[in-house]
Scaffold this motif. Sequence first.
Motif, PDB file in Angstrom:
ATOM      1  N   ALA A 114       6.303  42.067  12.453  1.00 54.91           N
ATOM      2  CA  ALA A 114       6.024  42.589  11.110  1.00 54.91           C
ATOM      3  C   ALA A 114       5.490  44.003  11.280  1.00 54.91           C
ATOM      4  CB  ALA A 114       5.016  41.714  10.379  1.00 54.91           C
ATOM      5  N   PHE A 115       6.165  44.956  10.656  1.00 56.08           N
ATOM      6  CA  PHE A 115       5.784  46.365  10.793  1.00 56.08           C
ATOM      7  C   PHE A 115       5.264  46.886   9.458  1.00 56.08           C
ATOM      8  CE2 PHE A 115       9.239  45.512  13.800  1.00 56.08           C
ATOM      9  CZ  PHE A 115       8.608  45.834  15.000  1.00 56.08           C
ATOM     10  N   GLN A 116       3.979  47.285   9.454  1.00 55.90           N
ATOM     11  CA  GLN A 116       3.335  47.818   8.251  1.00 55.90           C
ATOM     12  C   GLN A 116       3.411  46.812   7.103  1.00 55.90           C
ATOM     13  OE1 GLN A 116       1.763  50.770   8.883  1.00 55.90           O
ATOM     14  NE2 GLN A 116       2.591  50.444  10.929  1.00 55.90           N
ATOM     15  N   VAL A 117       3.063  45.566   7.394  1.00 54.38           N
ATOM     16  CA  VAL A 117       3.082  44.494   6.400  1.00 54.38           C
ATOM     17  C   VAL A 117       1.723  43.806   6.301  1.00 54.38           C
ATOM     18  CG1 VAL A 117       4.153  42.304   5.725  1.00 54.38           C
ATOM     19  CG2 VAL A 117       5.541  44.080   6.806  1.00 54.38           C
ATOM     20  N   LEU A 118       1.057  43.601   7.438  1.00 57.99           N
ATOM     21  CA  LEU A 118      -0.189  42.828   7.456  1.00 57.99           C
ATOM     22  C   LEU A 118      -1.236  43.421   6.518  1.00 57.99           C
ATOM     23  CD1 LEU A 118      -1.139  40.323   9.131  1.00 57.99           C
ATOM     24  CD2 LEU A 118      -2.360  41.930  10.595  1.00 57.99           C
ATOM     25  N   GLU A 119      -1.242  44.736   6.367  1.00 57.72           N
ATOM     26  CA  GLU A 119      -2.233  45.393   5.518  1.00 57.72           C
ATOM     27  C   GLU A 119      -1.966  45.187   4.031  1.00 57.72           C
ATOM     28  OE1 GLU A 119       1.072  48.373   6.348  1.00 57.72           O
ATOM     29  OE2 GLU A 119      -0.041  46.821   7.461  1.00 57.72           O
ATOM     30  N   HIS A 120      -0.791  44.650   3.684  1.00 56.82           N
ATOM     31  CA  HIS A 120      -0.441  44.450   2.277  1.00 56.82           C
ATOM     32  C   HIS A 120      -0.846  43.076   1.744  1.00 56.82           C
ATOM     33  CE1 HIS A 120       2.208  48.031   1.831  1.00 56.82           C
ATOM     34  NE2 HIS A 120       2.373  47.869   3.129  1.00 56.82           N
ATOM     35  N   VAL A 121      -1.202  42.142   2.609  1.00 56.77           N
ATOM     36  CA  VAL A 121      -1.388  40.759   2.184  1.00 56.77           C
ATOM     37  C   VAL A 121      -2.865  40.428   2.012  1.00 56.77           C
ATOM     38  CG1 VAL A 121       0.765  40.067   3.289  1.00 56.77           C
ATOM     39  CG2 VAL A 121      -1.387  39.839   4.545  1.00 56.77           C
ATOM     40  N   GLU A 122      -3.131  39.487   1.116  1.00 56.14           N
ATOM     41  CA  GLU A 122      -4.512  39.096   0.824  1.00 56.14           C
ATOM     42  C   GLU A 122      -5.102  38.204   1.910  1.00 56.14           C
ATOM     43  OE1 GLU A 122      -4.393  37.285  -3.013  1.00 56.14           O
ATOM     44  OE2 GLU A 122      -3.645  39.086  -4.026  1.00 56.14           O
ATOM     45  N   ARG A 123      -4.234  37.524   2.678  1.00 60.39           N
ATOM     46  CA  ARG A 123      -4.704  36.619   3.733  1.00 60.39           C
ATOM     47  C   ARG A 123      -3.997  36.983   5.041  1.00 60.39           C
ATOM     48  NH1 ARG A 123      -3.128  31.124   2.230  1.00 60.39           N
ATOM     49  NH2 ARG A 123      -4.656  30.422   3.767  1.00 60.39           N
ATOM     50  N   PRO A 124      -4.419  38.065   5.681  1.00 63.91           N
ATOM     51  CA  PRO A 124      -3.717  38.509   6.896  1.00 63.91           C
ATOM     52  C   PRO A 124      -3.779  37.495   8.034  1.00 63.91           C
ATOM     53  CG  PRO A 124      -5.735  39.780   6.547  1.00 63.91           C
ATOM     54  CD  PRO A 124      -5.501  38.991   5.298  1.00 63.91           C
ATOM     55  N   LEU A 125      -4.880  36.765   8.157  1.00 61.11           N
ATOM     56  CA  LEU A 125      -4.972  35.784   9.230  1.00 61.11           C
ATOM     57  C   LEU A 125      -3.969  34.647   9.009  1.00 61.11           C
ATOM     58  CD1 LEU A 125      -6.300  34.863  11.814  1.00 61.11           C
ATOM     59  CD2 LEU A 125      -8.120  33.807  10.468  1.00 61.11           C
ATOM     60  N   ALA A 126      -3.797  34.226   7.752  1.00 59.16           N
ATOM     61  CA  ALA A 126      -2.808  33.198   7.452  1.00 59.16           C
ATOM     62  C   ALA A 126      -1.404  33.681   7.791  1.00 59.16           C
ATOM     63  CB  ALA A 126      -2.895  32.807   5.982  1.00 59.16           C
ATOM     64  N   MET A 127      -1.131  34.955   7.560  1.00 58.60           N
ATOM     65  CA  MET A 127       0.187  35.493   7.906  1.00 58.60           C
ATOM     66  C   MET A 127       0.390  35.477   9.417  1.00 58.60           C
ATOM     67  SD  MET A 127       1.840  39.231   7.062  1.00 58.60           S
ATOM     68  CE  MET A 127       3.260  39.767   8.019  1.00 58.60           C
ATOM     69  N   LEU A 128      -0.617  35.874  10.180  1.00 54.31           N
ATOM     70  CA  LEU A 128      -0.495  35.828  11.639  1.00 54.31           C
ATOM     71  C   LEU A 128      -0.253  34.407  12.127  1.00 54.31           C
ATOM     72  CD1 LEU A 128      -3.075  38.226  13.348  1.00 54.31           C
ATOM     73  CD2 LEU A 128      -0.594  38.218  13.581  1.00 54.31           C
ATOM     74  N   ARG A 129      -0.958  33.452  11.549  1.00 53.41           N
ATOM     75  CA  ARG A 129      -0.746  32.058  11.937  1.00 53.41           C
ATOM     76  C   ARG A 129       0.663  31.592  11.581  1.00 53.41           C
ATOM     77  NH1 ARG A 129      -6.780  30.355   9.905  1.00 53.41           N
ATOM     78  NH2 ARG A 129      -7.826  30.538  11.940  1.00 53.41           N
ATOM     79  N   GLY A 130       1.175  32.055  10.435  1.00 56.77           N
ATOM     80  CA  GLY A 130       2.545  31.719  10.077  1.00 56.77           C
ATOM     81  C   GLY A 130       3.551  32.306  11.045  1.00 56.77           C
ATOM     82  N   MET A 131       3.321  33.535  11.490  1.00 54.50           N
ATOM     83  CA  MET A 131       4.213  34.145  12.471  1.00 54.50           C
ATOM     84  C   MET A 131       4.151  33.404  13.800  1.00 54.50           C
ATOM     85  SD  MET A 131       3.519  38.180  11.581  1.00 54.50           S
ATOM     86  CE  MET A 131       4.657  38.798  12.824  1.00 54.50           C
ATOM     87  N   ALA A 132       2.957  32.954  14.183  1.00 61.56           N
ATOM     88  CA  ALA A 132       2.836  32.163  15.405  1.00 61.56           C
ATOM     89  C   ALA A 132       3.602  30.848  15.281  1.00 61.56           C
ATOM     90  CB  ALA A 132       1.366  31.901  15.719  1.00 61.56           C
ATOM     91  N   ALA A 133       3.566  30.250  14.086  1.00 59.52           N
ATOM     92  CA  ALA A 133       4.294  29.002  13.868  1.00 59.52           C
ATOM     93  C   ALA A 133       5.808  29.210  13.916  1.00 59.52           C
ATOM     94  CB  ALA A 133       3.896  28.395  12.521  1.00 59.52           C
ATOM     95  N   ALA A 134       6.271  30.421  13.647  1.00 56.86           N
ATOM     96  CA  ALA A 134       7.706  30.684  13.614  1.00 56.86           C
ATOM     97  C   ALA A 134       8.319  30.756  15.007  1.00 56.86           C
ATOM     98  CB  ALA A 134       7.978  31.987  12.870  1.00 56.86           C
ATOM     99  N   VAL A 135       7.510  31.039  16.047  1.00 58.20           N
ATOM    100  CA  VAL A 135       8.061  31.215  17.392  1.00 58.20           C
ATOM    101  C   VAL A 135       7.857  29.963  18.232  1.00 58.20           C
ATOM    102  CG1 VAL A 135       7.737  33.714  17.310  1.00 58.20           C
ATOM    103  CG2 VAL A 135       5.953  32.275  18.312  1.00 58.20           C
ATOM    104  N   ARG A 136       8.702  29.817  19.226  1.00 56.16           N
ATOM    105  CA  ARG A 136       8.609  28.713  20.181  1.00 56.16           C
ATOM    106  C   ARG A 136       7.377  28.888  21.063  1.00 56.16           C
ATOM    107  NH1 ARG A 136       9.529  31.157  24.855  1.00 56.16           N
ATOM    108  NH2 ARG A 136      10.945  32.959  24.920  1.00 56.16           N
TER     109      ARG A 136
END
Length: 291
Positions: A143-165
């Motif tokens: 994710a490029f220049q996206v994390l700063e746009h979201v209200e729950r950045p930690l939840a987004m990081l956890r979602g990205m971790a869930a997306a990968v093997r």
Amino acid sequence: MQWVSAELLADLWRYEFRVDVRPSFRGATRFGLWESPTGLHFFDPMTAGDAAFYDRVYARMRLDRHRGKGPKAEFAMAAQSVASGDRVLDVGCGFGAFRASVPHADYVGLEPYGGADRPPYVLAETLDGHLAANAGAYDVACAFQVLEHVERPLAMLRGMAAAVRPGGRVIVGVPHVPSAGARIPNYLINATPHHLSWWTEAALRAAAERAGLVDARVEQAPWSDVDAIVYWIARCSPIKCADRRYRHAWSWHAASAVGFLAGYAMWTLRGAPRAADDEGASLLLTARKPG
């Protein structure tokens, strides 16, 4: 660090971008700009822009088309972590500009905004919606220049971790402090409801650890032609912000206008600075999912 009037921000957005941000503010009358112990700067309340806001702002900025100036430097840095044949998920990808930097990969982009002219490799889906059928399906989530746009950045990081093997990689590029953008007076791109947070190396490492990621590496991305306008605006502005970033004063409004006009001219003539002596364009986090 300071309190910012919602009325001031709404007026600035209306005059500069012809957009009404009041629906995105959800009744807030002021915002606090805070600094956490890790150096993370964030607005409170964190109220992200709605679809109408982003459609209007990006129609005026046309950033997703990169103005014909070529890729961001962080794309080339991230591409070094993508092997041939890797399945890559690009979250909040716009029109999928990163795809050109990883032609050797199997690329899928997610972008819920942007209208019907998105390319076929970009899906009109959110990360949570995509995970329902694709958890663990990717080798790399970025994710490029996206994390700063979201209200729950930690939840987004956890979602990205869930997306990968297990053993997969998560790559995130973010705006940071200190930086040129943080020194521009009344700089709306860094303001709510657009940017809700500004990052530091310590904040990125802390977020990666809380998201369950390991082997975190944080690098500084240099300026490239597409984003160097921020460098030149900051250089040309007669006022350089320190602790206070937003203020209703004619000297600040004038400095913002002078910085943009002169900075745009320098950007057009010079492009990216060849030997920038500042903090660079962004920070790039690369981390791994255990397994």
